[in-house]
Scaffold this motif. Structure first.
Motif, PDB file in Angstrom:
ATOM      1  N   UNK A   1      13.086 -15.371   1.856  1.00 46.58           N
ATOM      2  CA  UNK A   1      11.820 -15.461   1.129  1.00 46.58           C
ATOM      3  C   UNK A   1      11.669 -16.810   0.443  1.00 46.58           C
ATOM      4  N   UNK A   2      12.714 -17.248  -0.269  1.00 44.99           N
ATOM      5  CA  UNK A   2      12.607 -18.495  -1.019  1.00 44.99           C
ATOM      6  C   UNK A   2      12.501 -19.702  -0.093  1.00 44.99           C
ATOM      7  N   UNK A   3      13.225 -19.674   1.009  1.00 45.38           N
ATOM      8  CA  UNK A   3      13.108 -20.761   1.980  1.00 45.38           C
ATOM      9  C   UNK A   3      11.689 -20.848   2.530  1.00 45.38           C
ATOM     10  N   UNK A   4      11.062 -19.692   2.719  1.00 39.64           N
ATOM     11  CA  UNK A   4       9.703 -19.646   3.268  1.00 39.64           C
ATOM     12  C   UNK A   4       8.643 -20.170   2.331  1.00 39.64           C
ATOM     13  N   UNK A   5       8.971 -20.331   1.047  1.00 39.19           N
ATOM     14  CA  UNK A   5       8.003 -20.838   0.080  1.00 39.19           C
ATOM     15  C   UNK A   5       7.911 -22.360   0.080  1.00 39.19           C
ATOM     16  N   UNK A   6       8.837 -23.031   0.772  1.00 38.22           N
ATOM     17  CA  UNK A   6       8.905 -24.492   0.736  1.00 38.22           C
ATOM     18  C   UNK A   6       7.568 -25.125   1.131  1.00 38.22           C
ATOM     19  N   UNK A   7       7.103 -26.028   0.272  1.00 33.68           N
ATOM     20  CA  UNK A   7       5.868 -26.754   0.557  1.00 33.68           C
ATOM     21  C   UNK A   7       4.592 -25.980   0.272  1.00 33.68           C
ATOM     22  N   UNK A   8       4.698 -24.847  -0.374  1.00 33.36           N
ATOM     23  CA  UNK A   8       3.528 -24.022  -0.615  1.00 33.36           C
ATOM     24  C   UNK A   8       2.735 -24.462  -1.838  1.00 33.36           C
ATOM     25  N   UNK A   9       1.442 -24.159  -1.809  1.00 33.85           N
ATOM     26  CA  UNK A   9       0.549 -24.370  -2.947  1.00 33.85           C
ATOM     27  C   UNK A   9      -0.188 -23.060  -3.175  1.00 33.85           C
ATOM     28  N   UNK A  10      -0.163 -22.552  -4.405  1.00 37.42           N
ATOM     29  CA  UNK A  10      -0.723 -21.240  -4.695  1.00 37.42           C
ATOM     30  C   UNK A  10      -1.636 -21.325  -5.912  1.00 37.42           C
ATOM     31  N   UNK A  11      -2.552 -20.377  -6.003  1.00 32.81           N
ATOM     32  CA  UNK A  11      -3.520 -20.367  -7.092  1.00 32.81           C
ATOM     33  C   UNK A  11      -3.664 -18.962  -7.642  1.00 32.81           C
ATOM     34  N   UNK A  12      -3.597 -18.857  -8.972  1.00 34.84           N
ATOM     35  CA  UNK A  12      -3.913 -17.623  -9.679  1.00 34.84           C
ATOM     36  C   UNK A  12      -4.947 -17.963 -10.736  1.00 34.84           C
ATOM     37  N   UNK A  13      -5.940 -17.093 -10.921  1.00 35.05           N
ATOM     38  CA  UNK A  13      -6.930 -17.375 -11.941  1.00 35.05           C
ATOM     39  C   UNK A  13      -7.460 -16.091 -12.571  1.00 35.05           C
ATOM     40  N   UNK A  14      -7.806 -16.205 -13.847  1.00 30.49           N
ATOM     41  CA  UNK A  14      -8.479 -15.146 -14.574  1.00 30.49           C
ATOM     42  C   UNK A  14      -9.694 -15.773 -15.240  1.00 30.49           C
ATOM     43  N   UNK A  15     -10.375 -15.008 -16.053  1.00 28.28           N
ATOM     44  CA  UNK A  15     -11.570 -15.547 -16.702  1.00 28.28           C
ATOM     45  C   UNK A  15     -11.239 -16.693 -17.654  1.00 28.28           C
ATOM     46  N   UNK A  16     -10.063 -16.602 -18.294  1.00 36.87           N
ATOM     47  CA  UNK A  16      -9.709 -17.596 -19.304  1.00 36.87           C
ATOM     48  C   UNK A  16      -8.486 -18.428 -18.963  1.00 36.87           C
ATOM     49  N   UNK A  17      -7.962 -18.284 -17.748  1.00 36.12           N
ATOM     50  CA  UNK A  17      -6.773 -19.052 -17.369  1.00 36.12           C
ATOM     51  C   UNK A  17      -6.803 -19.361 -15.878  1.00 36.12           C
ATOM     52  N   UNK A  18      -6.150 -20.461 -15.533  1.00 32.54           N
ATOM     53  CA  UNK A  18      -6.149 -20.961 -14.159  1.00 32.54           C
ATOM     54  C   UNK A  18      -4.775 -21.582 -13.933  1.00 32.54           C
ATOM     55  N   UNK A  19      -4.063 -21.120 -12.920  1.00 36.75           N
ATOM     56  CA  UNK A  19      -2.698 -21.596 -12.678  1.00 36.75           C
ATOM     57  C   UNK A  19      -2.558 -22.052 -11.232  1.00 36.75           C
ATOM     58  N   UNK A  20      -2.174 -23.300 -11.048  1.00 37.54           N
ATOM     59  CA  UNK A  20      -1.859 -23.850  -9.727  1.00 37.54           C
ATOM     60  C   UNK A  20      -0.368 -24.115  -9.691  1.00 37.54           C
ATOM     61  N   UNK A  21       0.319 -23.553  -8.683  1.00 38.44           N
ATOM     62  CA  UNK A  21       1.761 -23.778  -8.606  1.00 38.44           C
ATOM     63  C   UNK A  21       2.172 -24.223  -7.210  1.00 38.44           C
ATOM     64  N   UNK A  22       3.090 -25.175  -7.232  1.00 36.83           N
ATOM     65  CA  UNK A  22       3.591 -25.782  -6.003  1.00 36.83           C
ATOM     66  C   UNK A  22       5.083 -25.501  -5.890  1.00 36.83           C
ATOM     67  N   UNK A  23       5.548 -25.288  -4.665  1.00 34.62           N
ATOM     68  CA  UNK A  23       6.946 -24.906  -4.467  1.00 34.62           C
ATOM     69  C   UNK A  23       7.666 -25.887  -3.557  1.00 34.62           C
TER      70      UNK A  23
END
Length: 257
Positions: free
Chosen positions: A152-174
């Motif tokens: 699973x962790x190896x498969x995350x390599x190079x990923x870009x992900x987004x989570x958002x709510x009404x009052x928060x926004x999170x961009x994470x890169x792996x």
């Protein structure tokens, strides 16, 4: 203060909203299935790396006496602000690192969920954490935890992900480092403050532990009867499984030296 000391400082305030897709009741159901298999009743439970206390409160509502432990004051502040719904006793929360666990007494079971074990990236610290759990379990007590698999962790390599709510926004890169066996998450967290947005950056790491490494560490810490399960399934892990569960027991009697 280093960037590592600030882990979950920004994320704590929006963590519950960002993890609404986690089916906590289903996780609790699986834990209770494991508890029901024990010959000795499970009444007191340690929720190690409890975060904002969602599972601690859920199990407390189901009648367990709960202690929640986490290293993040910010996450525990969110947990402390919650109220228990229905009957039961509210959890007790302590701010401690896993490898420095220090309880007032023993517990019947310890659970460590949502790949929290992966976040202990130094094997020596993980071994010490297992030792501390072993110390504070009742003889015959149960230890339950889950991990993300190396696949699973190896498969995350190079990923870009987004989570958002009404009052928060999170961009994470792996980024996965094969030699170090470390997956690094760089998270930019944007939080609404009135008409403005505040940006904070956090860095999280997870180590890819093989089942063999974890079994060896558990045995070295004194655990026996170690079993592996699929992702919330009462069966052995299958090929390609990305999350697996471990159960281990403290011996009923410790040999005298």
């Amino acid at each position: 203060m280093s960037r590592w000391d600030e882990t979950y400082r920004a994320l704590a305030g929006c963590y519950d909203e960002m993890t609404q897709d986690v089916r906590y009741p289903a996780w609790a159901d699986f834990l209770e299935k494991l508890f029901s298999r024990e010959k000795r009743p499970v009444k007191t439970v340690l929720d190690l790396a409890c975060g904002t206390g969602t599972m601690s409160f859920l199990l407390a509502q189901r009648g367990y006496e709960m202690i929640g432990v986490d290293f993040s004051p910010e996450m525990l502040a969110i947990a402390a602000g919650k109220e228990l719904e229905g009957e039961g006793e509210p959890p007790i929360f302590l701010c401690q690192a896993m490898e420095e666990l220090d309880l007032y007494g023993t517990v019947d079971a310890c659970v460590c969920l949502l790949d929290s074990v992966n976040h202990v990236t130094r094997p020596d610290k993980l071994y010490r954490a297992f030792q501390r759990v072993h110390l504070f379990l009742e003889p015959g007590g149960l230890f339950v935890f889950d991990v993300h698999t190396p696949r699973h962790l190896e498969g995350l390599d190079g990923g870009v992900f987004l989570d958002e709510t009404e009052d928060a926004y999170c961009v994470w890169r792996t980024d996965y480092h094969p030699k170090r066996q470390i997956c690094t998450y760089v998270m930019d967290v944007f939080s609404r403050e009135g008409g403005l947005w505040r940006r904070e950056t956090e860095v999280h790491e997870e180590r890819a532990y093989s089942p063999e490494e974890l079994i060896a560490a558990l045995q070295k810490a004194g655990f026996q009867r170690i079993r592996l399960y699929g992702d919330r399934k009462l069966r052995p892990p299958q090929a390609g499984e990305e999350r697996i569960f471990f159960t281990a027991h403290k011996p009923k009697e410790t040999a005298k030296k």
